[in-house]
Design a protein around this motif. Structure first.
Motif, PDB file in Angstrom:
ATOM      1  N   SER A 225       0.828  -1.220   0.000  1.00 26.56           N
ATOM      2  CA  SER A 225       0.000   0.000   0.000  1.00 26.56           C
ATOM      3  C   SER A 225       0.857   1.263   0.000  1.00 26.56           C
ATOM      4  CB  SER A 225      -0.991  -0.007   1.163  1.00 26.56           C
ATOM      5  OG  SER A 225      -0.333   0.048   2.410  1.00 26.56           O
ATOM      6  N   VAL A 226       1.940   1.269   0.781  1.00 25.56           N
ATOM      7  CA  VAL A 226       2.738   2.496   0.877  1.00 25.56           C
ATOM      8  C   VAL A 226       3.466   2.794  -0.437  1.00 25.56           C
ATOM      9  CG1 VAL A 226       4.978   1.650   1.752  1.00 25.56           C
ATOM     10  CG2 VAL A 226       4.078   3.815   2.587  1.00 25.56           C
ATOM     11  N   LYS A 227       3.818   1.744  -1.154  1.00 26.74           N
ATOM     12  CA  LYS A 227       4.527   1.898  -2.440  1.00 26.74           C
ATOM     13  C   LYS A 227       3.667   2.694  -3.432  1.00 26.74           C
ATOM     14  CE  LYS A 227       6.988  -1.110  -5.713  1.00 26.74           C
ATOM     15  NZ  LYS A 227       6.402  -0.825  -7.009  1.00 26.74           N
ATOM     16  N   GLN A 228       2.380   2.383  -3.456  1.00 28.03           N
ATOM     17  CA  GLN A 228       1.478   3.101  -4.367  1.00 28.03           C
ATOM     18  C   GLN A 228       1.388   4.580  -3.999  1.00 28.03           C
ATOM     19  OE1 GLN A 228      -2.410   0.853  -4.933  1.00 28.03           O
ATOM     20  NE2 GLN A 228      -1.468  -0.395  -3.356  1.00 28.03           N
ATOM     21  N   ILE A 229       1.340   4.850  -2.679  1.00 24.44           N
ATOM     22  CA  ILE A 229       1.193   6.233  -2.197  1.00 24.44           C
ATOM     23  C   ILE A 229       2.433   7.059  -2.565  1.00 24.44           C
ATOM     24  CG2 ILE A 229       1.001   7.633  -0.076  1.00 24.44           C
ATOM     25  CD1 ILE A 229      -0.532   5.123   1.116  1.00 24.44           C
ATOM     26  N   ILE A 230       3.589   6.449  -2.431  1.00 16.78           N
ATOM     27  CA  ILE A 230       4.855   7.140  -2.708  1.00 16.78           C
ATOM     28  C   ILE A 230       5.058   7.360  -4.208  1.00 16.78           C
ATOM     29  CG2 ILE A 230       7.356   6.703  -2.663  1.00 16.78           C
ATOM     30  CD1 ILE A 230       6.694   5.503   0.217  1.00 16.78           C
ATOM     31  N   GLU A 231       4.795   6.311  -4.976  1.00 15.50           N
ATOM     32  CA  GLU A 231       5.039   6.411  -6.430  1.00 15.50           C
ATOM     33  C   GLU A 231       4.104   7.410  -7.098  1.00 15.50           C
ATOM     34  OE1 GLU A 231       5.045   2.346  -7.804  1.00 15.50           O
ATOM     35  OE2 GLU A 231       7.124   2.043  -7.111  1.00 15.50           O
ATOM     36  N   LYS A 232       2.900   7.537  -6.556  1.00 20.22           N
ATOM     37  CA  LYS A 232       1.935   8.465  -7.141  1.00 20.22           C
ATOM     38  C   LYS A 232       2.460   9.905  -7.126  1.00 20.22           C
ATOM     39  CE  LYS A 232      -2.784   9.983  -7.022  1.00 20.22           C
ATOM     40  NZ  LYS A 232      -4.041  10.088  -6.325  1.00 20.22           N
TER      41      LYS A 232
END
Ligand SMILES: [Zn+2]
Length: 408
Positions: A225-232
């Motif tokens: 979940s955190v990966k998506q938030i950061i990459e966005k």
């Protein structure tokens, strides 16, 4: 009810811990008769991005107010963690007196003080005024503010770009996560690095750490979940470490997506693969947690009722936020636990919210010689059992409630 990251409707309950007061709202003696505000403590899981989150939004200003009771510097193991980190990252990024380090939620300067020792310029950002004052008295330049994209904008207008941004245990405390991460992107120098530490959701689930859930924690992150938030927001995770802090945390290393001076190491892809294998992106992985949590409640409550019947004195150690979730969810009060000892003078002579258990100095343990001492911050149980080893002199024992009741 919509997901704070992806905006999709939240339909699936993860855990309902009933209602409790804010975990760090200790009470003074003259507040005990005033009716406390009990707020629902309930987490949902988004079936789109799989972010576990709270819906009942409390205004962070209400939580991190001017007399916030959490000072980081009262845990020696946490100070050691901070000092080790500073040595590691200073070497890794070759930081020196020309660098600029920013810490968000810098608390009482527990971490930035070690950069100052190395003559590396720092700035702390900390919204709780009394805690920020403690940092300033150590000579740490501190802005008493909440960090967001608009503050980042103001800072870069003043020519402040960070070589390193440290975010320890703050991302979970931020309701507007997209804006916060966008702020990190703005403030970061072209070849700068952000490190993020947060308690790891997979450990929370597998180790039954339901007491790390409290109103201050809006989000609970897996790597997925955190990966998506950061990459966005145009940032990239180029490395990851698993840490033992807070019962299991992740430390992420971020850079700008376009920064090719930092090649990916195998860690992040490996961790993502591990998570997908255990079903991190399936609702099944998150079900059944409530049953495990109910078991902790019944075994602890039964144990304490039995001691009360037998006339055994039970005390506790560590007035940590997680203790309050546990005590209030289990319905434990000052009849079952006589007092809780804590090293922080900011907590002593006050009362825990909800349970109204008095917080005292450790000398009370030596004086009253309790048969059992319940360790509320189980994440530092080694440190506490060593410190209180003397309770063995009168046959005293330690009680560790999580992940399952253990008497040692
Ligand atoms: Zn979502």
């Amino acid at each position: 009810m919509i997901c704070r990251f992806c905006g999709k409707e939240l339909k699936h309950l993860f855990i309902d811990l009933g209602e409790s007061p804010l975990a760090n709202s200790l009470l003074a003696a003259n507040q005990l008769d005033v009716k406390e505000e009990f707020l629902p403590l309930k987490l949902f899981i988004c079936d789109n991005c799989f972010l576990v989150q709270q819906v009942e939004e409390k205004d962070p200003k209400q939580i991190f107010k001017s007399d916030y009771a959490y000072f980081s510097s009262y845990s020696s193991s946490w100070l050691e963690h901070a000092s080790n980190y500073v040595n590691l990252i200073t070497e890794k990024l070759e930081l020196d007196s020309d660098s600029f380090v920013v810490e968000i939620a810098s608390n009482d300067g527990y971490l930035l003080q070690y950069f100052l020792d190395k003559q590396i310029p720092v700035l702390g950002i900390e919204p709780a005024e009394n805690v920020a004052e403690a940092a300033k008295s150590k000579g740490i330049n501190t802005l008493v503010q909440f960090f967001d994209a608009s503050l980042a904008e103001t800072m870069i207008d003043e020519g402040k770009h960070a070589d390193l941004i440290v975010c320890n245990n703050v991302l979970a405390h931020v309701p507007a996560i997209n804006d916060f991460v966008h702020g990190l992107k703005k403030l970061l120098k072209q070849d700068g690095v952000v490190t993020l530490e947060f308690p790891y959701l997979v450990d929370l689930i597998e180790q039954n750490q339901f007491d790390t859930i409290y109103h201050e924690h809006y989000s609970y992150f897996s790597f997925f979940s955190v990966k998506q938030i950061i990459e966005k927001q145009g940032l990239r995770i180029f490395d990851v470490e698993k840490l033992k802090t807070h019962g299991g945390s992740l430390r992420l290393f971020l850079c700008h997506t376009e920064d090719d001076s930092r090649p990916d190491v195998p860690g992040p892809a490996q961790l993502l693969k591990e998570e997908l294998e255990i079903g991190i992106n399936k609702l099944d992985f998150y079900s059944g947690f409530d049953k495990k949590v109910e078991k902790v409640r019944s075994s602890l409550k039964d144990f304490l009722l039995k001691q009360s019947e037998q006339g055994n004195l039970v005390a506790a150690y560590g007035a940590a936020a997680k203790g309050n979730t546990l005590l209030n969810y289990c319905g434990i009060n000052d009849k079952l636990i006589a007092f809780v000892a804590d090293a922080s003078p900011h907590k002593q002579n006050k009362f825990l919210p909800g349970s109204h258990i008095p917080v005292v100095d450790e000398s009370q343990i030596k004086k009253d010689k309790p048969t059992y001492v319940v360790i509320l911050p189980w994440n530092i149980k080694e440190e506490i059992t060593q410190q209180l080893e003397y309770i063995r002199e009168w046959g005293g024992k330690f009680v560790i409630p999580v992940p399952e009741l253990e008497i040692i």
